[in-house]
Design a protein around this motif. Structure first.
Motif, short mmCIF file in Angstrom:
data_model
loop_
_atom_site.label_atom_id
_atom_site.label_comp_id
_atom_site.label_asym_id
_atom_site.label_seq_id
_atom_site.Cartn_x
_atom_site.Cartn_y
_atom_site.Cartn_z
N VAL A 84 11.17 56.98 1.13
CA VAL A 84 9.95 57.45 1.80
C VAL A 84 9.91 58.96 1.80
CG1 VAL A 84 8.80 57.63 4.03
CG2 VAL A 84 9.56 55.42 3.21
N GLU A 85 11.04 59.58 2.10
CA GLU A 85 11.09 61.05 2.10
C GLU A 85 10.69 61.61 0.74
OE1 GLU A 85 14.56 64.32 1.89
OE2 GLU A 85 14.75 62.86 3.50
N LEU A 86 11.28 61.06 -0.33
CA LEU A 86 10.98 61.55 -1.67
C LEU A 86 9.52 61.31 -2.04
CD1 LEU A 86 11.90 62.68 -4.40
CD2 LEU A 86 12.56 60.34 -5.04
N ARG A 87 9.03 60.11 -1.75
CA ARG A 87 7.66 59.78 -2.12
C ARG A 87 6.65 60.54 -1.28
NH1 ARG A 87 8.94 53.29 -2.87
NH2 ARG A 87 10.06 53.56 -4.86
N PHE A 88 6.99 60.80 -0.01
CA PHE A 88 6.08 61.57 0.82
C PHE A 88 5.98 63.00 0.32
CE2 PHE A 88 4.87 64.17 4.48
CZ PHE A 88 3.80 63.45 4.99
N MET A 89 7.13 63.58 -0.09
CA MET A 89 7.10 64.94 -0.60
C MET A 89 6.27 65.00 -1.89
SD MET A 89 10.17 67.67 -1.28
CE MET A 89 10.71 67.06 -2.87
N ASN A 90 6.46 64.02 -2.77
CA ASN A 90 5.66 63.99 -4.00
C ASN A 90 4.18 63.83 -3.69
OD1 ASN A 90 7.79 64.34 -5.79
ND2 ASN A 90 8.21 62.15 -5.92
N SER A 203 9.94 72.91 -9.31
CA SER A 203 10.08 72.41 -7.94
C SER A 203 11.20 71.39 -7.81
CB SER A 203 8.76 71.80 -7.45
OG SER A 203 7.81 72.79 -7.21
N ALA A 204 11.27 70.43 -8.76
CA ALA A 204 12.30 69.40 -8.69
C ALA A 204 13.69 70.00 -8.86
CB ALA A 204 12.05 68.34 -9.76
N HIS A 227 15.72 68.53 5.00
CA HIS A 227 14.57 67.69 4.69
C HIS A 227 13.27 68.42 5.02
CE1 HIS A 227 17.44 64.66 3.94
NE2 HIS A 227 17.65 64.29 5.19
N ILE A 228 13.23 69.02 6.18
CA ILE A 228 11.99 69.68 6.58
C ILE A 228 11.77 70.94 5.75
CG2 ILE A 228 12.98 71.09 8.45
CD1 ILE A 228 9.63 69.25 8.49
N ILE A 229 12.84 71.66 5.43
CA ILE A 229 12.71 72.84 4.57
C ILE A 229 12.11 72.45 3.22
CG2 ILE A 229 14.04 74.51 3.20
CD1 ILE A 229 15.91 74.82 5.47
N SER A 230 12.63 71.39 2.65
CA SER A 230 12.20 70.97 1.32
C SER A 230 10.71 70.69 1.29
CB SER A 230 12.98 69.71 0.90
OG SER A 230 12.61 69.31 -0.39
#
Length: 299
Positions: A84-90, A203-204, A227-230
């Motif tokens: 979820v974290e990865l997909r939310f960032m994307n 970015s990646a 996580h929040i920084i990213s």
């Protein structure tokens, strides 16, 4: 399900270790490897057996180096929360979402292929930092970043990243982080050679380098903060299109200096290169935040 994900994580981590051309055999007892890879000895034994059966190892001697196709896909090694974290960032990076826009839990649940409960749990974490505001009917509002928020974030980032970078520079030569750092450096050089066509791939790569540095802290609170920084930094970099190619090229060069300082193990050089890169990030974030304020005031 979780056990299989852990097995695949350790499998990939061991393969990453075997990629090191300086390594001729996999050293360490099962107990030591279990501690290093943060898993059980049962998982270590299973992975070692699989690598031997696949012809990577004979006993502990390395017979061949892994290719990209030998690794499990990243989606198979992550928990639902990590996915979820990865997909939310994307989604944040590619949806051009602006402050004040709604974030719908049901829609994201379908889009990400996870339960609404997992989505809500992740959004609650972002709410804690003031990035989201809950509304009725499973709807949230993305609040964006103010200049004051950005200033506080940069101050904490400097403290945590300097600490993490120093810790990374003192790791033993055989630590897995050095293998990953060499690979990241090579990918920076490849991207620099093709910056005209691939500058948006930065970015990646940026996320991988900084995550590696923060993970070296071995401090759960520091790693959680990353996580929040990213999300914030990559979101704002993506939103600010001004001189994007030039900015990314300059950031790659700063990263290479940073990586070389880490490899040198010279703590003074590490601090200088780290501070230089963080100052650039602060300036870029502040510029982006200012641009958003101007856009909000525009008729």
């Amino acid at each position: 399900m979780r056990t299989r994900a852990v097995y695949k994580q350790v499998h990939n981590a061991m393969l990453a270790r075997l990629k090191d051309p300086m390594l001729e055999e996999l050293r360490g007892s099962e107990a030591a490897l279990a501690q290093e890879f943060r898993s059980s000895r049962t998982t270590i034994r299973a992975v070692l057996a699989a690598l031997q059966q696949a012809g990577f190892l004979e006993g502990r001697h390395i017979l061949r180096r892994p290719a990209p196709a030998d690794f499990f896909p990243s989606g198979e090694t992550q928990s639902a929360a990590a996915l979820v974290e990865l997909r939310f960032m994307n989604w944040i990076l590619h949806s051009d979402i602006r402050p004040g826009q709604p974030v719908n839990v049901t829609q994201l649940s379908r889009q990400f292929g996870v339960s609404a409960t997992v989505i809500r749990g992740y959004l609650q974490r972002l709410r804690h930092y003031g990035l989201l505001e809950a509304r009725p009917n499973s709807t949230w509002i993305f609040r964006g970043i103010t200049s004051a928020f950005a200033t506080e974030l940069c101050e904490i980032r400097e403290i945590f990243e300097l600490r993490s970078a120093r810790h990374l520079a003192t790791l033993e030569p055989g630590a897995p982080a050095w293998v990953e750092l060499r690979q990241i450096r090579a990918e920076h050089l490849a991207l620099l050679q093709d910056i005209e066509g691939r500058f948006r791939d930065f970015s990646a790569l940026d996320e991988r380098l900084h995550r590696l540095i923060y993970d070296a802290s071995e401090n759960r609170f520091v790693m959680e903060f990353y996580h929040i920084i990213s999300i914030i930094f990559h979101y704002h970099y993506q939103w600010n299109k001004v001189d994007e190619k030039a900015r990314n090229r300059f950031a790659i060069l700063q990263h290479l200096d940073y990586i070389d300082a880490l490899h040198s193990r010279d703590l003074d050089a590490v601090e200088r290169s780290c501070r230089a890169h963080l100052n650039t990030g602060r300036e870029t974030l502040m510029l982006s935040t200012g641009m958003r304020a101007e856009a909000a005031r525009a008729p």
